[in-house]
Motif scaffolding. Sequence first.
Motif, PDB file in Angstrom:
ATOM      1  N   LEU A 283      45.851  29.890  18.472  1.00  0.00           N
ATOM      2  CA  LEU A 283      44.506  29.472  18.850  1.00  0.00           C
ATOM      3  C   LEU A 283      44.103  28.200  18.091  1.00  0.00           C
ATOM      4  CD1 LEU A 283      41.901  29.948  20.400  1.00  0.00           C
ATOM      5  CD2 LEU A 283      41.146  31.466  18.559  1.00  0.00           C
ATOM      6  N   ILE A 284      44.436  28.136  16.812  1.00  0.00           N
ATOM      7  CA  ILE A 284      44.127  26.933  16.015  1.00  0.00           C
ATOM      8  C   ILE A 284      44.882  25.733  16.566  1.00  0.00           C
ATOM      9  CG2 ILE A 284      44.420  25.856  13.747  1.00  0.00           C
ATOM     10  CD1 ILE A 284      43.917  28.644  12.521  1.00  0.00           C
ATOM     11  N   LEU A 285      46.147  25.934  16.929  1.00  0.00           N
ATOM     12  CA  LEU A 285      46.948  24.845  17.485  1.00  0.00           C
ATOM     13  C   LEU A 285      46.367  24.367  18.810  1.00  0.00           C
ATOM     14  CD1 LEU A 285      49.425  23.028  17.367  1.00  0.00           C
ATOM     15  CD2 LEU A 285      50.733  24.860  18.497  1.00  0.00           C
ATOM     16  N   VAL A 286      45.967  25.301  19.664  1.00  0.00           N
ATOM     17  CA  VAL A 286      45.357  24.934  20.945  1.00  0.00           C
ATOM     18  C   VAL A 286      44.085  24.128  20.714  1.00  0.00           C
ATOM     19  CG1 VAL A 286      44.133  25.844  22.966  1.00  0.00           C
ATOM     20  CG2 VAL A 286      46.334  26.818  22.317  1.00  0.00           C
ATOM     21  N   CYS A 287      43.253  24.569  19.781  1.00  0.00           N
ATOM     22  CA  CYS A 287      41.992  23.871  19.495  1.00  0.00           C
ATOM     23  C   CYS A 287      42.252  22.443  19.009  1.00  0.00           C
ATOM     24  CB  CYS A 287      41.185  24.641  18.452  1.00  0.00           C
ATOM     25  SG  CYS A 287      40.433  26.160  19.099  1.00  0.00           S
ATOM     26  N   PHE A 288      43.250  22.272  18.152  1.00  0.00           N
ATOM     27  CA  PHE A 288      43.575  20.936  17.661  1.00  0.00           C
ATOM     28  C   PHE A 288      44.064  20.041  18.799  1.00  0.00           C
ATOM     29  CE2 PHE A 288      46.958  18.006  16.314  1.00  0.00           C
ATOM     30  CZ  PHE A 288      46.207  17.127  15.547  1.00  0.00           C
TER      31      PHE A 288
ATOM     32  N   GLY B 170      43.904  13.263  29.425  1.00  0.00           N
ATOM     33  CA  GLY B 170      43.946  14.257  28.359  1.00  0.00           C
ATOM     34  C   GLY B 170      44.631  15.547  28.759  1.00  0.00           C
ATOM     35  N   GLY B 171      44.669  15.818  30.053  1.00  0.00           N
ATOM     36  CA  GLY B 171      45.323  17.035  30.537  1.00  0.00           C
ATOM     37  C   GLY B 171      46.810  17.080  30.239  1.00  0.00           C
ATOM     38  N   ILE B 172      47.412  15.908  29.995  1.00  0.00           N
ATOM     39  CA  ILE B 172      48.820  15.857  29.616  1.00  0.00           C
ATOM     40  C   ILE B 172      49.042  16.620  28.321  1.00  0.00           C
ATOM     41  CG2 ILE B 172      50.729  14.310  28.986  1.00  0.00           C
ATOM     42  CD1 ILE B 172      49.194  12.102  30.472  1.00  0.00           C
ATOM     43  N   ILE B 173      48.023  16.611  27.466  1.00  0.00           N
ATOM     44  CA  ILE B 173      48.116  17.290  26.171  1.00  0.00           C
ATOM     45  C   ILE B 173      47.556  18.711  26.260  1.00  0.00           C
ATOM     46  CG2 ILE B 173      47.379  17.227  23.748  1.00  0.00           C
ATOM     47  CD1 ILE B 173      47.081  14.150  24.132  1.00  0.00           C
ATOM     48  N   SER B 174      46.377  18.862  26.873  1.00  0.00           N
ATOM     49  CA  SER B 174      45.687  20.153  26.822  1.00  0.00           C
ATOM     50  C   SER B 174      46.321  21.220  27.708  1.00  0.00           C
ATOM     51  CB  SER B 174      44.213  19.977  27.202  1.00  0.00           C
ATOM     52  OG  SER B 174      44.069  19.432  28.499  1.00  0.00           O
ATOM     53  N   LEU B 175      46.752  20.862  28.914  1.00  0.00           N
ATOM     54  CA  LEU B 175      47.318  21.881  29.800  1.00  0.00           C
ATOM     55  C   LEU B 175      48.599  22.488  29.227  1.00  0.00           C
ATOM     56  CD1 LEU B 175      47.120  23.483  32.398  1.00  0.00           C
ATOM     57  CD2 LEU B 175      48.230  21.585  33.608  1.00  0.00           C
ATOM     58  N   PRO B 176      49.567  21.671  28.743  1.00  0.00           N
ATOM     59  CA  PRO B 176      50.742  22.272  28.105  1.00  0.00           C
ATOM     60  C   PRO B 176      50.383  23.114  26.880  1.00  0.00           C
ATOM     61  CG  PRO B 176      51.181  19.985  28.636  1.00  0.00           C
ATOM     62  CD  PRO B 176      49.711  20.204  28.872  1.00  0.00           C
ATOM     63  N   ALA B 177      49.312  22.717  26.158  1.00  0.00           N
ATOM     64  CA  ALA B 177      48.906  23.482  24.979  1.00  0.00           C
ATOM     65  C   ALA B 177      48.567  24.918  25.351  1.00  0.00           C
ATOM     66  CB  ALA B 177      47.709  22.815  24.309  1.00  0.00           C
ATOM     67  N   TYR B 178      47.840  25.082  26.439  1.00  0.00           N
ATOM     68  CA  TYR B 178      47.516  26.443  26.903  1.00  0.00           C
ATOM     69  C   TYR B 178      48.764  27.170  27.392  1.00  0.00           C
ATOM     70  CZ  TYR B 178      42.479  25.400  26.814  1.00  0.00           C
ATOM     71  OH  TYR B 178      41.199  25.095  26.430  1.00  0.00           O
ATOM     72  N   ILE B 179      49.615  26.464  28.130  1.00  0.00           N
ATOM     73  CA  ILE B 179      50.810  27.091  28.705  1.00  0.00           C
ATOM     74  C   ILE B 179      51.777  27.546  27.615  1.00  0.00           C
ATOM     75  CG2 ILE B 179      52.881  26.653  30.097  1.00  0.00           C
ATOM     76  CD1 ILE B 179      51.131  24.895  31.905  1.00  0.00           C
ATOM     77  N   PHE B 180      51.904  26.747  26.539  1.00  0.00           N
ATOM     78  CA  PHE B 180      52.841  27.072  25.463  1.00  0.00           C
ATOM     79  C   PHE B 180      52.471  28.349  24.723  1.00  0.00           C
ATOM     80  CE2 PHE B 180      54.112  22.325  24.920  1.00  0.00           C
ATOM     81  CZ  PHE B 180      54.956  22.448  26.013  1.00  0.00           C
ATOM     82  N   THR B 181      51.230  28.821  24.865  1.00  0.00           N
ATOM     83  CA  THR B 181      50.842  30.089  24.230  1.00  0.00           C
ATOM     84  C   THR B 181      51.425  31.289  24.961  1.00  0.00           C
ATOM     85  OG1 THR B 181      48.816  30.365  25.551  1.00  0.00           O
ATOM     86  CG2 THR B 181      48.647  29.056  23.518  1.00  0.00           C
ATOM     87  N   GLY B 182      52.001  31.057  26.136  1.00  0.00           N
ATOM     88  CA  GLY B 182      52.500  32.150  26.954  1.00  0.00           C
ATOM     89  C   GLY B 182      51.487  32.640  27.970  1.00  0.00           C
ATOM     90  N   MET B 183      50.349  31.949  28.043  1.00  0.00           N
ATOM     91  CA  MET B 183      49.296  32.285  28.994  1.00  0.00           C
ATOM     92  C   MET B 183      49.798  32.074  30.436  1.00  0.00           C
ATOM     93  SD  MET B 183      45.503  30.535  29.118  1.00  0.00           S
ATOM     94  CE  MET B 183      45.185  30.889  27.385  1.00  0.00           C
ATOM     95  N   PRO B 184      49.510  32.998  31.359  1.00  0.00           N
ATOM     96  CA  PRO B 184      49.895  32.797  32.756  1.00  0.00           C
ATOM     97  C   PRO B 184      49.352  31.474  33.286  1.00  0.00           C
ATOM     98  CG  PRO B 184      49.136  35.043  32.425  1.00  0.00           C
ATOM     99  CD  PRO B 184      48.855  34.300  31.146  1.00  0.00           C
ATOM    100  N   ALA B 185      50.103  30.818  34.173  1.00  0.00           N
ATOM    101  CA  ALA B 185      49.798  29.457  34.618  1.00  0.00           C
ATOM    102  C   ALA B 185      48.389  29.300  35.178  1.00  0.00           C
ATOM    103  CB  ALA B 185      50.828  29.001  35.648  1.00  0.00           C
TER     104      ALA B 185
END
Length: 260
Positions: free
Chosen positions: A12-17, A32-47
Motif C-alpha cells: 500500500l505504501i509503494l502504491v501511494c508513492f 501518469g497512468g503509465i506509472i499508476s496503473l501498473p502500480a495497482y496491478i503489481f499488487t495482484g489486484m484483479p485487472a
Amino acid sequence: MAAGFEISTTSLILVCFLVFLAGFVDASAGGGGIISLPAYIFTGMPAHFALGCNKFSSSCGTTLAVFKFWRNGAVNLRAAAVAAFGSFIGSTVGAKTALLLSDQMIKTMLIIILPCAAVIIFLKRDLGETDRSAGMERGHAALLAFMIGLLIGGYDGLFGPGTGTFAIMAFSVLMGFDLRTSSGNAKILNLASNYASLMTFAFAGTIIYGVALPAALCGIAGNYLGAHCALTKGARFIRPMMLTVLVLLVLKLLWDIIRG
C-alpha cells in the motif's frame, strides 16, 4: 475488498508513492497512468479493480490540477469545454467496452502510434512555444475540439495510459495552442473522461476504496507539484517530460506484449 484479494502495508505504501509520482507526471505532461496503473496491478489486484482504483485516484488528482491551471489562466474554456463534452461521451463508451474486451490489439496499435508521436515532438522543436489558436475559425475550432475529446476520451475509457500526453499534442499540433494552455485544456478533457469512466467502474463495484482513498490523497499532492512546475516553467519543462512519457509507454507496451 475484491473477493480473495488482500494488500500488505508495504504494498500500500509503494502504491501511494507511485501514485504520487504519477500525479506529478500527469499534471505536467500527461501519461501518469503509465506509472499508476501498473502500480495497482503489481499488487495482484484483479485487472478490472486496478482500472477502477486507478480512475478514482486519477480523478481526484486531476480535479486539483484543473483548478490550479484554471486559476492561473492557462485554459481556453471554450475549446476545453467542447472537448470535455466529447471526452465524456467517448470515455463512457470506452469504459463499457473495457469491461468486455481484451486490450491486446490496442497495445499493438500503440506500438506503431507512439514512436510517431515521439518523433513529432522531437523534430518539431518549436511545438507549443507560441499560441497560434486565435487564427482558427470558431466553428472549425469547436468541431475539432469535440473530435479531439471524443477520440481521446474513448481511448482513456478503454485503456488509459498516455491520454493526457495525446491530448496536449492534439491541442498544440491541431489547434495551435501553446503547451502551457494545451496542458490546461487537456486536464479538463481528462477530468471529464475520468469522471465518465469512474462512474462506470463505481456502478460495476470495481473500486477498492481502502486502497484507492489513501492513494488518491498522494495523487492530489503529486498533481499539485506537477501543475506548479508546468505553470512556472512552461514548454521547456513540459516538452521533455512528454518525450519521457512516450518513451516509457512504448517500453511498457513492448514488455507487456513480450511477456504475453
